[in-house]
Design a protein around this motif. Structure first.
Motif, short mmCIF file in Angstrom:
data_model
loop_
_atom_site.label_atom_id
_atom_site.label_comp_id
_atom_site.label_asym_id
_atom_site.label_seq_id
_atom_site.Cartn_x
_atom_site.Cartn_y
_atom_site.Cartn_z
N GLY A 1 120.41 84.50 103.93
CA GLY A 1 119.38 84.64 104.96
C GLY A 1 118.07 85.21 104.46
N VAL A 2 118.01 85.58 103.19
CA VAL A 2 116.79 86.17 102.62
C VAL A 2 115.65 85.15 102.63
CG1 VAL A 2 117.30 85.55 100.21
CG2 VAL A 2 115.89 87.55 100.70
N GLN A 3 114.43 85.65 102.86
CA GLN A 3 113.25 84.81 102.74
C GLN A 3 112.61 85.11 101.39
OE1 GLN A 3 110.21 85.41 105.71
NE2 GLN A 3 108.90 83.86 104.83
N ILE A 4 112.40 84.07 100.58
CA ILE A 4 111.86 84.24 99.24
C ILE A 4 110.47 83.63 99.17
CG2 ILE A 4 112.20 83.77 96.79
CD1 ILE A 4 115.23 83.41 97.49
N LEU A 5 109.54 84.42 98.66
CA LEU A 5 108.18 83.95 98.42
C LEU A 5 108.01 83.85 96.92
CD1 LEU A 5 106.51 86.40 100.93
CD2 LEU A 5 107.02 83.99 101.33
N GLU A 6 107.37 82.78 96.45
CA GLU A 6 107.20 82.55 95.01
C GLU A 6 105.75 82.69 94.59
OE1 GLU A 6 109.22 79.05 93.16
OE2 GLU A 6 109.54 78.53 95.28
N THR B 1 111.83 77.88 85.69
CA THR B 1 113.27 78.01 85.47
C THR B 1 113.76 79.41 85.84
OG1 THR B 1 113.14 76.40 83.68
CG2 THR B 1 115.11 77.79 83.76
N MET B 2 113.02 80.43 85.42
CA MET B 2 113.43 81.80 85.73
C MET B 2 113.33 82.08 87.23
SD MET B 2 114.75 84.25 84.18
CE MET B 2 115.23 85.90 84.58
N ARG B 3 112.25 81.60 87.88
CA ARG B 3 112.13 81.78 89.33
C ARG B 3 113.30 81.13 90.04
NH1 ARG B 3 106.96 80.00 88.70
NH2 ARG B 3 107.37 78.17 90.00
N VAL C 1 111.55 88.78 99.91
CA VAL C 1 111.46 89.12 98.50
C VAL C 1 110.39 88.24 97.86
CG1 VAL C 1 112.71 89.19 96.30
CG2 VAL C 1 113.91 89.73 98.44
N LEU C 2 109.47 88.86 97.13
CA LEU C 2 108.46 88.13 96.37
C LEU C 2 108.91 88.08 94.92
CD1 LEU C 2 105.71 86.77 95.93
CD2 LEU C 2 104.70 89.06 95.78
N VAL D 1 109.34 93.46 95.47
CA VAL D 1 108.70 92.52 94.53
C VAL D 1 109.49 92.54 93.24
CG1 VAL D 1 106.64 92.04 93.15
CG2 VAL D 1 106.39 92.89 95.50
N LEU D 2 109.82 91.36 92.74
CA LEU D 2 110.42 91.19 91.43
C LEU D 2 109.38 90.49 90.57
CD1 LEU D 2 113.90 89.78 92.52
CD2 LEU D 2 113.31 92.16 92.05
#
Length: 129
Positions: free
Chosen positions: A32-37, A17-19, A9-10, A56-57
């Protein structure tokens, strides 16, 4: 229930704060999710050029490249057909409409409603668009 294993998930939002808030809930909902910022739309585009993601969020109001610009670039330049969910402030119907016109699949509103967030994530990660 969808497992977060092998899901990427990007999260694009200029607010740290929101991220962090979104990532906290992503980890709870999808272990187990991989999060990209990404801190803005340009940062998100660079990530998408190098990495494959499942969803993408994106915030709509970011510096350098806003959410609508990011969505347009993903759809036209990168030609990616992945789910894109916009994050808008409740009551900002103009942002929501602009994002959907640009090619977003759906939206969630701030303040984040965890039940709505979960429902939206599950809908798009399960392949129902």
């Amino acid at each position: 229930m969808i497992s977060g294993d092998n899901k990427r998930v990007l999260v694009a939002d200029d607010s740290t704060t929101m991220r962090m808030f979104i990532m906290f809930h992503l980890v709870k909902l999808l272990p187990g999710v991989q999060i990209l910022e990404a801190v803005d739309g340009l940062d998100a585009l660079e990530i998408l050029k190098k990495r494959e993601v499942d969803i993408v969020l994106t915030d709509m109001n970011m510096p350098r490249l806003d959410g609508a610009g990011l969505i347009t670039a993903v759809r036209t330049e990168l030609k990616k057909d992945l789910p894109i969910i916009i994050i808008t402030t409740k009551g900002r119907d103009d942002d929501r409409e602009r994002g959907l016109r640009a090619g977003a699949d759906g939206y969630i509103t701030k303040p984040l409603d965890v039940v709505d967030f979960r429902k939206t994530l599950m809908k798009y990660l399960s392949g129902t668009r």
